[in-house]
Motif scaffolding. Sequence first.
Motif, PDB file in Angstrom:
ATOM      1  N   PRO A  37       0.835  -1.205   0.000  1.00 36.61           N
ATOM      2  CA  PRO A  37       0.000   0.000   0.000  1.00 36.61           C
ATOM      3  C   PRO A  37       0.871   1.256   0.000  1.00 36.61           C
ATOM      4  O   PRO A  37       2.052   1.186   0.310  1.00 36.61           O
ATOM      5  CB  PRO A  37      -0.783  -0.133   1.297  1.00 36.61           C
ATOM      6  CG  PRO A  37       0.114  -0.931   2.198  1.00 36.61           C
ATOM      7  CD  PRO A  37       0.846  -1.898   1.305  1.00 36.61           C
ATOM      8  N   GLU A  38       0.274   2.353  -0.338  1.00 31.98           N
ATOM      9  CA  GLU A  38       1.035   3.606  -0.416  1.00 31.98           C
ATOM     10  C   GLU A  38       1.150   4.213   0.971  1.00 31.98           C
ATOM     11  O   GLU A  38       0.516   5.217   1.311  1.00 31.98           O
ATOM     12  CB  GLU A  38       0.384   4.560  -1.418  1.00 31.98           C
ATOM     13  CG  GLU A  38       0.474   4.055  -2.856  1.00 31.98           C
ATOM     14  CD  GLU A  38       0.011   5.076  -3.873  1.00 31.98           C
ATOM     15  OE1 GLU A  38      -0.172   6.245  -3.480  1.00 31.98           O
ATOM     16  OE2 GLU A  38      -0.167   4.712  -5.044  1.00 31.98           O
ATOM     17  N   GLU A  39       2.000   3.585   1.771  1.00 32.05           N
ATOM     18  CA  GLU A  39       2.225   4.031   3.140  1.00 32.05           C
ATOM     19  C   GLU A  39       3.681   3.745   3.512  1.00 32.05           C
ATOM     20  O   GLU A  39       4.295   2.811   2.999  1.00 32.05           O
ATOM     21  CB  GLU A  39       1.288   3.310   4.111  1.00 32.05           C
ATOM     22  CG  GLU A  39       1.502   1.798   4.129  1.00 32.05           C
ATOM     23  CD  GLU A  39       0.535   1.052   5.019  1.00 32.05           C
ATOM     24  OE1 GLU A  39      -0.623   1.505   5.146  1.00 32.05           O
ATOM     25  OE2 GLU A  39       0.927   0.011   5.577  1.00 32.05           O
ATOM     26  N   ARG A  40       4.221   4.567   4.394  1.00 31.47           N
ATOM     27  CA  ARG A  40       5.579   4.386   4.891  1.00 31.47           C
ATOM     28  C   ARG A  40       5.481   4.307   6.410  1.00 31.47           C
ATOM     29  O   ARG A  40       5.175   5.298   7.075  1.00 31.47           O
ATOM     30  CB  ARG A  40       6.479   5.551   4.445  1.00 31.47           C
ATOM     31  CG  ARG A  40       6.543   5.694   2.942  1.00 31.47           C
ATOM     32  CD  ARG A  40       7.484   6.807   2.479  1.00 31.47           C
ATOM     33  NE  ARG A  40       7.189   8.116   3.043  1.00 31.47           N
ATOM     34  CZ  ARG A  40       6.208   8.907   2.654  1.00 31.47           C
ATOM     35  NH1 ARG A  40       5.369   8.512   1.680  1.00 31.47           N
ATOM     36  NH2 ARG A  40       6.017  10.087   3.210  1.00 31.47           N
ATOM     37  N   THR A  41       5.733   3.141   6.952  1.00 33.79           N
ATOM     38  CA  THR A  41       5.472   2.884   8.364  1.00 33.79           C
ATOM     39  C   THR A  41       6.733   3.024   9.203  1.00 33.79           C
ATOM     40  O   THR A  41       7.828   2.643   8.793  1.00 33.79           O
ATOM     41  CB  THR A  41       4.887   1.481   8.559  1.00 33.79           C
ATOM     42  OG1 THR A  41       5.725   0.526   7.899  1.00 33.79           O
ATOM     43  CG2 THR A  41       3.487   1.397   7.982  1.00 33.79           C
ATOM     44  N   ALA A  42       6.553   3.547  10.412  1.00 38.95           N
ATOM     45  CA  ALA A  42       7.664   3.700  11.349  1.00 38.95           C
ATOM     46  C   ALA A  42       8.272   2.356  11.696  1.00 38.95           C
ATOM     47  O   ALA A  42       9.488   2.242  11.879  1.00 38.95           O
ATOM     48  CB  ALA A  42       7.170   4.413  12.609  1.00 38.95           C
ATOM     49  N   TRP A  43       7.439   1.320  11.764  1.00 37.79           N
ATOM     50  CA  TRP A  43       7.984   0.018  12.160  1.00 37.79           C
ATOM     51  C   TRP A  43       8.794  -0.646  11.050  1.00 37.79           C
ATOM     52  O   TRP A  43       9.733  -1.396  11.337  1.00 37.79           O
ATOM     53  CB  TRP A  43       6.876  -0.914  12.652  1.00 37.79           C
ATOM     54  CG  TRP A  43       5.703  -1.101  11.737  1.00 37.79           C
ATOM     55  CD1 TRP A  43       4.529  -0.413  11.777  1.00 37.79           C
ATOM     56  CD2 TRP A  43       5.587  -2.044  10.666  1.00 37.79           C
ATOM     57  NE1 TRP A  43       3.683  -0.870  10.788  1.00 37.79           N
ATOM     58  CE2 TRP A  43       4.304  -1.879  10.096  1.00 37.79           C
ATOM     59  CE3 TRP A  43       6.431  -3.019  10.134  1.00 37.79           C
ATOM     60  CZ2 TRP A  43       3.856  -2.640   9.026  1.00 37.79           C
ATOM     61  CZ3 TRP A  43       5.983  -3.788   9.072  1.00 37.79           C
ATOM     62  CH2 TRP A  43       4.704  -3.588   8.520  1.00 37.79           C
ATOM     63  N   THR A  44       8.462  -0.378   9.788  1.00 32.65           N
ATOM     64  CA  THR A  44       9.309  -0.898   8.713  1.00 32.65           C
ATOM     65  C   THR A  44      10.689  -0.265   8.791  1.00 32.65           C
ATOM     66  O   THR A  44      11.719  -0.956   8.724  1.00 32.65           O
ATOM     67  CB  THR A  44       8.681  -0.623   7.340  1.00 32.65           C
ATOM     68  OG1 THR A  44       7.414  -1.289   7.250  1.00 32.65           O
ATOM     69  CG2 THR A  44       9.571  -1.142   6.220  1.00 32.65           C
ATOM     70  N   ALA A  45      10.726   1.053   8.954  1.00 33.01           N
ATOM     71  CA  ALA A  45      12.008   1.738   9.123  1.00 33.01           C
ATOM     72  C   ALA A  45      12.734   1.226  10.355  1.00 33.01           C
ATOM     73  O   ALA A  45      13.964   1.054  10.350  1.00 33.01           O
ATOM     74  CB  ALA A  45      11.780   3.247   9.226  1.00 33.01           C
ATOM     75  N   GLY A  46      11.975   0.966  11.412  1.00 37.05           N
ATOM     76  CA  GLY A  46      12.574   0.451  12.633  1.00 37.05           C
ATOM     77  C   GLY A  46      13.229  -0.900  12.435  1.00 37.05           C
ATOM     78  O   GLY A  46      14.332  -1.159  12.941  1.00 37.05           O
ATOM     79  N   ALA A  47      12.567  -1.782  11.694  1.00 35.19           N
ATOM     80  CA  ALA A  47      13.137  -3.104  11.442  1.00 35.19           C
ATOM     81  C   ALA A  47      14.436  -3.003  10.661  1.00 35.19           C
ATOM     82  O   ALA A  47      15.393  -3.759  10.900  1.00 35.19           O
ATOM     83  CB  ALA A  47      12.125  -3.968  10.694  1.00 35.19           C
ATOM     84  N   VAL A  48      14.496  -2.063   9.723  1.00 34.90           N
ATOM     85  CA  VAL A  48      15.736  -1.860   8.959  1.00 34.90           C
ATOM     86  C   VAL A  48      16.859  -1.421   9.886  1.00 34.90           C
ATOM     87  O   VAL A  48      17.975  -1.982   9.849  1.00 34.90           O
ATOM     88  CB  VAL A  48      15.524  -0.831   7.835  1.00 34.90           C
ATOM     89  CG1 VAL A  48      16.853  -0.492   7.161  1.00 34.90           C
ATOM     90  CG2 VAL A  48      14.528  -1.362   6.802  1.00 34.90           C
TER      91      VAL A  48
END
Length: 359
Positions: A313-324
């Motif tokens: 989806p067209e979203e940028r999540t804090a937790w995705t960045a966090g996992a990186v």
Amino acid sequence: MTGAERTARLVLPGVLTAAEAAATAAGIAAVQRPDGAIPWFRGHHLDPWDHVEAAMALDTAGEHERAAAAYDWLARNQRPDGSWYAAYADGDAARPTDLARESNFCAYPAVGVLHHYLSTGDEHFRRRMWPVVHAATEFVLALQQDGGQLGWRRDPDGTAVPDALLTGSASGHHALRCALALAGLEGAHRPDWELAAGRLGHAVRAHPERFLDKSRYSMDWYYPVLAGAVRGPAAAERLDRRWDDFVVPGLGVRCVSDHPWVTGGETAELALALWAAGREDSAVEVLRSMSHLRAADGLYWTGYVYADEAVWPEERTAWTAGAVLLAVAALTGDTATRAVFGGDGLPRGLAPDCCRAAP
């Protein structure tokens, strides 16, 4: 100290420069509310698990005050039974949107609290958060089933749901080991937690029939390794067995095996699992494969449907960045992240009777 100076240790060639890591941390910080809450993105909901994941990432980037504020949000908004609701609108504690209380969501703060303590050495923080971790762990273990697995949740009316999820139980096992480590630091002897951890780890390793069949999801494939329940040759065999089902070279990791959709969170988590299993080169390669998901603001798109060549989806999540950031931190030697996700120094719990050697 500038953001790039704080993230100088998060440099991983082909994945992040210090400036890029600083931009990612700043992206998470921009999502965080003044009260410490970290929703997925502003205007979306907060769930306790992803809130903690983002808070740990802030610690890897040296944003310790922001991370502490995230844990203080949990302390202020913990329910009397030790739980948190499954979702809050935009992180607003006054507006819960899912009144269920999920076992793995309520367990995970123990991981974050230990990570923050190891990152900062803040004894006052550890002592302040110990009652929070204690109450949450008691709530979670009240949902443990006879076979060791964790029941998924309590419904809004308080009914315990006995069905168990492998990923959630694996995450809960990791959290319980972190809670035991915090108990040791507090001088609290909890043999009941030790036995619960042993039973739970055994269920995750040896009894797939005790869990709902979610085998099409990549999390059920790698999470027992990431969470530390499966290590050594068994971890290598597990990762090899379904590699081709989930890993798309050059793009990342499928969320589900039967959809042409790679997702950033699962890709970064697999990299962390690979690091934990001793496969650092593969972990770096997997992280590099998701560079196409990085956005100009330093955050990451949730996923990409490669059959349609479309972000979704067209979203940028804090937790995705966090996992990186967590995966990069482990690979680049961050002591706290390695201790928490490597797990060598975490208590293992007591082996259940079925696994004890005969005298």
